[in-house]
Enzyme design. Structure first.
Site, PDB file in Angstrom:
ATOM      1  N   LYS A  12     -65.771 -22.610  23.778  1.00 36.87           N
ATOM      2  CA  LYS A  12     -65.875 -23.463  22.589  1.00 36.87           C
ATOM      3  C   LYS A  12     -67.028 -24.457  22.770  1.00 36.87           C
ATOM      4  O   LYS A  12     -67.539 -24.618  23.894  1.00 36.87           O
ATOM      5  CB  LYS A  12     -64.530 -24.167  22.381  1.00 36.87           C
ATOM      6  CG  LYS A  12     -63.398 -23.167  22.069  1.00 36.87           C
ATOM      7  CD  LYS A  12     -62.065 -23.869  21.898  1.00 36.87           C
ATOM      8  CE  LYS A  12     -60.969 -22.885  21.514  1.00 36.87           C
ATOM      9  NZ  LYS A  12     -59.668 -23.562  21.300  1.00 36.87           N
ATOM     10  N   TYR A  52     -59.641 -18.023  12.859  1.00 36.40           N
ATOM     11  CA  TYR A  52     -58.387 -18.776  13.021  1.00 36.40           C
ATOM     12  C   TYR A  52     -57.480 -18.663  11.795  1.00 36.40           C
ATOM     13  O   TYR A  52     -56.647 -19.540  11.559  1.00 36.40           O
ATOM     14  CB  TYR A  52     -58.698 -20.245  13.322  1.00 36.40           C
ATOM     15  CG  TYR A  52     -59.068 -20.500  14.778  1.00 36.40           C
ATOM     16  CD1 TYR A  52     -58.225 -20.100  15.812  1.00 36.40           C
ATOM     17  CD2 TYR A  52     -60.248 -21.167  15.115  1.00 36.40           C
ATOM     18  CE1 TYR A  52     -58.553 -20.346  17.149  1.00 36.40           C
ATOM     19  CE2 TYR A  52     -60.578 -21.415  16.446  1.00 36.40           C
ATOM     20  CZ  TYR A  52     -59.722 -20.999  17.453  1.00 36.40           C
ATOM     21  OH  TYR A  52     -60.035 -21.242  18.771  1.00 36.40           O
ATOM     22  N   ASN A 115     -59.737 -27.889  24.061  1.00 38.84           N
ATOM     23  CA  ASN A 115     -59.310 -27.091  25.231  1.00 38.84           C
ATOM     24  C   ASN A 115     -60.311 -26.015  25.673  1.00 38.84           C
ATOM     25  O   ASN A 115     -59.959 -25.026  26.308  1.00 38.84           O
ATOM     26  CB  ASN A 115     -57.897 -26.519  25.029  1.00 38.84           C
ATOM     27  CG  ASN A 115     -57.828 -25.516  23.889  1.00 38.84           C
ATOM     28  OD1 ASN A 115     -58.841 -25.255  23.245  1.00 38.84           O
ATOM     29  ND2 ASN A 115     -56.665 -24.946  23.660  1.00 38.84           N
ATOM     30  N   HIS A 118     -61.418 -19.951  24.269  1.00 34.26           N
ATOM     31  CA  HIS A 118     -60.513 -19.098  23.504  1.00 34.26           C
ATOM     32  C   HIS A 118     -60.400 -17.747  24.209  1.00 34.26           C
ATOM     33  O   HIS A 118     -61.389 -17.234  24.727  1.00 34.26           O
ATOM     34  CB  HIS A 118     -61.054 -18.872  22.089  1.00 34.26           C
ATOM     35  CG  HIS A 118     -60.426 -17.681  21.422  1.00 34.26           C
ATOM     36  ND1 HIS A 118     -59.228 -17.760  20.754  1.00 34.26           N
ATOM     37  CD2 HIS A 118     -60.802 -16.374  21.364  1.00 34.26           C
ATOM     38  CE1 HIS A 118     -58.897 -16.554  20.312  1.00 34.26           C
ATOM     39  NE2 HIS A 118     -59.838 -15.693  20.662  1.00 34.26           N
ATOM     40  N   GLU A 129     -61.060  -9.390  16.702  1.00 30.98           N
ATOM     41  CA  GLU A 129     -61.987 -10.485  16.989  1.00 30.98           C
ATOM     42  C   GLU A 129     -63.352  -9.959  17.434  1.00 30.98           C
ATOM     43  O   GLU A 129     -64.392 -10.491  17.055  1.00 30.98           O
ATOM     44  CB  GLU A 129     -61.378 -11.400  18.075  1.00 30.98           C
ATOM     45  CG  GLU A 129     -60.199 -12.209  17.552  1.00 30.98           C
ATOM     46  CD  GLU A 129     -59.386 -12.920  18.638  1.00 30.98           C
ATOM     47  OE1 GLU A 129     -58.372 -13.530  18.299  1.00 30.98           O
ATOM     48  OE2 GLU A 129     -59.770 -12.844  19.827  1.00 30.98           O
TER      49      GLU A 129
HETATM   50  P1  IDP Z   1     -54.759 -20.347  22.046  1.00 28.90           P
HETATM   51  O1  IDP Z   1     -56.167 -20.854  21.903  1.00 28.90           O
HETATM   52  O2  IDP Z   1     -54.208 -20.669  23.395  1.00 28.90           O
HETATM   53  O3  IDP Z   1     -54.608 -18.900  21.679  1.00 28.90           O
HETATM   54  P2  IDP Z   1     -53.543 -20.956  19.467  1.00 28.90           P
HETATM   55  O4  IDP Z   1     -52.105 -21.264  19.249  1.00 28.90           O
HETATM   56  O5  IDP Z   1     -54.072 -19.658  18.997  1.00 28.90           O
HETATM   57  O6  IDP Z   1     -53.842 -21.186  21.025  1.00 28.90           O
HETATM   58  O7  IDP Z   1     -54.384 -22.125  18.794  1.00 28.90           O
HETATM   59  C1  IDP Z   1     -55.761 -22.006  18.636  1.00 28.90           C
HETATM   60  C2  IDP Z   1     -56.442 -23.304  18.968  1.00 28.90           C
HETATM   61  O8  IDP Z   1     -56.005 -24.301  18.068  1.00 28.90           O
HETATM   62  C3  IDP Z   1     -56.125 -23.882  20.335  1.00 28.90           C
HETATM   63  O9  IDP Z   1     -56.934 -23.322  21.349  1.00 28.90           O
HETATM   64  C4  IDP Z   1     -56.405 -25.325  20.138  1.00 28.90           C
HETATM   65  O10 IDP Z   1     -57.803 -25.604  20.245  1.00 28.90           O
HETATM   66  C5  IDP Z   1     -55.994 -25.553  18.717  1.00 28.90           C
HETATM   67  N1  IDP Z   1     -54.629 -26.112  18.652  1.00 28.90           N
HETATM   68  C6  IDP Z   1     -53.469 -25.436  18.842  1.00 28.90           C
HETATM   69  N2  IDP Z   1     -52.414 -26.274  18.733  1.00 28.90           N
HETATM   70  C7  IDP Z   1     -52.947 -27.491  18.450  1.00 28.90           C
HETATM   71  C8  IDP Z   1     -52.368 -28.774  18.199  1.00 28.90           C
HETATM   72  O11 IDP Z   1     -51.172 -28.955  18.228  1.00 28.90           O
HETATM   73  N3  IDP Z   1     -53.238 -29.780  17.942  1.00 28.90           N
HETATM   74  C9  IDP Z   1     -54.573 -29.627  17.908  1.00 28.90           C
HETATM   75  N4  IDP Z   1     -55.147 -28.440  18.126  1.00 28.90           N
HETATM   76  C10 IDP Z   1     -54.353 -27.381  18.392  1.00 28.90           C
HETATM   77 MG    MG Z   2     -54.874 -17.900  19.833  1.00 27.55          MG
END
Ligand code: IDP
Ligand code: MG
Length: 389
Positions: A12, A52, A115, A118, A129
């Site tokens: 990211k 997303y 974080n 991805h 994807e």
């Molecule tokens: P992943 O990236 O581990 O697959 P997902 O549930 O697919 O997680 O969510 C995609 C992205 O959305 C996450 O990597 C994170 O950046 C963001 N995200 C997920 N949950 C939250 C939240 O509760 N607050 C803010 N951002 C979130």
């Molecule tokens: Mg995901």
């Protein structure tokens, strides 16, 4: 267990800014995964929203899109055994606080909304994807370390699974050898340039929505014929499934030549099993597969091709305007890697001219039948209703 499983990994914008690209590449590379795509890229908002889409209803969605759009991302495709699951392990849990130390997220970030990376969460989402982020297709090359990574590494050119630079050219197959004359597709082959017939009579056994969507959107397609009865051609199904992974922007579709739906469906229950007699380590059929009631679709192709039968191993490349651009016949002893199919697919998707083998030599009319007739000797007995004669 597939050695060609692929996952989509994306560093990211915060990860790129903080210098994590090299770190992540190094982890995947040293673990033994093969890189099939790697680029720094500034996505549009639209692309990010598609990526997303499943989170569109979440409160954090607008913030997520804004953050993802705040700088370039680094897009990667890594291939190898359990790539999806292992990739997720290497990146860590969604919430950094839940991520083990030693993972990217566990080591290098604090907040879930920042974080760093991805990773696809399933083989299916990975393929979607990859198609989204690499519409131009992926890199194919043989990994020379494969035998140091896997006990049962595939021989690179064997059976069309290994990739590598194609040596295909006029009259020459991807393995660099002259193509036996009966398998050469000459430029005056009748079906080339014809419009693909309707596929609306197909009865999908799996992934029907994917195929119908591709037809309605005019995606480039590969259509191949197979049959439960044509055991020698099971390898073709595996090879087509592997090609589909290497060419995610192309929609593959397998049409059964079986007379009974139950027979066709039965072959699909063998996915994942080994077929030693067919020389198949693990049977794969990870593309849309359809039963063809009363062989109606088959009959339409047969009439277009003006041949007496279209049998297992008959493969075509069809462009976005439904024009049949390429056709090749594979058999139980003449494989995808021996022919020009993948090189044609590459040229086609990259906008290059296709290999032209010239018109069929005039003094070879006896061979014509041998070439155009479905490549499988069982085919004539396929449904026993005489329809094939
Ligand atoms: P992943 O990236 O581990 O697959 P997902 O549930 O697919 O997680 O969510 C995609 C992205 O959305 C996450 O990597 C994170 O950046 C963001 N995200 C997920 N949950 C939250 C939240 O509760 N607050 C803010 N951002 C979130
Ligand atoms: Mg995901």
């Amino acid at each position: 267990m597939s050695l060609t499983e692929q996952t989509y990994i994306m560093v990211k914008p915060d990860g790129v800014q903080r210098g994590l690209v090299g770190n992540i590449v190094k982890r995947f590379e040293t673990k033994g995964y093969v890189c099939r795509g790697l680029k720094l890229f500034s996505p549009t908002k639209d692309l990010l929203e598609k990526h997303y889409a499943d989170l569109a209803s979440k409160k954090f969605f607008p913030g997520l899109i804004e953050y993802m759009n705040s700088g370039p991302v680094c897009c990667m495709v890594w291939e190898g055994m359990n790539a999806v699951k292992e990739g997720r392990k290497m990146l860590g849990a969604t919430k950094p606080a839940d991520s083990a130390l030693g993972t990217i997220r566990g080591d290098f970030c604090i907040d879930v909304g920042r974080n760093l990376c991805h990773g696809s969460d399933a083989v299916e989402s990975a393929q979607a994807e990859i198609a989204l982020w690499f519409p131009e297709g992926l890199q194919k090359w043989s990994d020379h370390s494969a035998t140091w990574v896997y006990e049962d590494a595939p021989a690179p050119a064997a059976a069309g699974g290994g990739g590598g630079a194609s040596k295909a050219g006029p009259g020459v197959g991807g393995n660099g050898k002259d193509i036996p004359e009966k398998y050469i597709t000459y430029s005056d082959t009748t079906i080339l340039g014809a419009k693909m017939p309707e596929l609306n009579t197909l009865d999908y056994l799996q992934k029907g929505d994917e195929a119908k969507d591709a037809v309605s959107k005019g995606k480039t397609m590969v259509i191949f014929f197979w049959g439960k009865y044509a055991k020698g051609d099971y390898k073709l199904v595996v090879h087509m499934s592997q090609l589909a992974k290497r060419w995610p922007a192309v929609q593959f579709l397998g049409i059964s030549c079986d007379a009974e739906r139950g027979d066709a469906a039965k072959l699909l229950t063998k996915v994942g099993s080994s077929m030693p007699e067919q020389g198949i380590e693990s049977f794969e059929a990870d593309v849309p597969m359809a039963f063809d009631p009363e062989k109606k679709a088959n009959g339409r192709f047969k009439r277009l091709a003006m041949v007496t039968s279209v049998g297992p191993g008959y493969c075509m490349i069809i462009d976005g305007t439904s024009t049949i651009k390429w056709q090749e016949q594979f058999t139980s002893s003449y494989f995808v890697a021996d022919g020009q199919f993948e090189e044609q697919l590459r040229r086609f998707t990259e906008g290059e001219d296709l290999i032209a083998n010239g018109p069929r030599p005039e003094d070879e009319e006896d061979e014509e039948i041998a070439c155009d007739v479905g490549g499988d000797e069982f085919d004539a007995f396929a449904d026993g209703d005489g329809d094939d004669y």
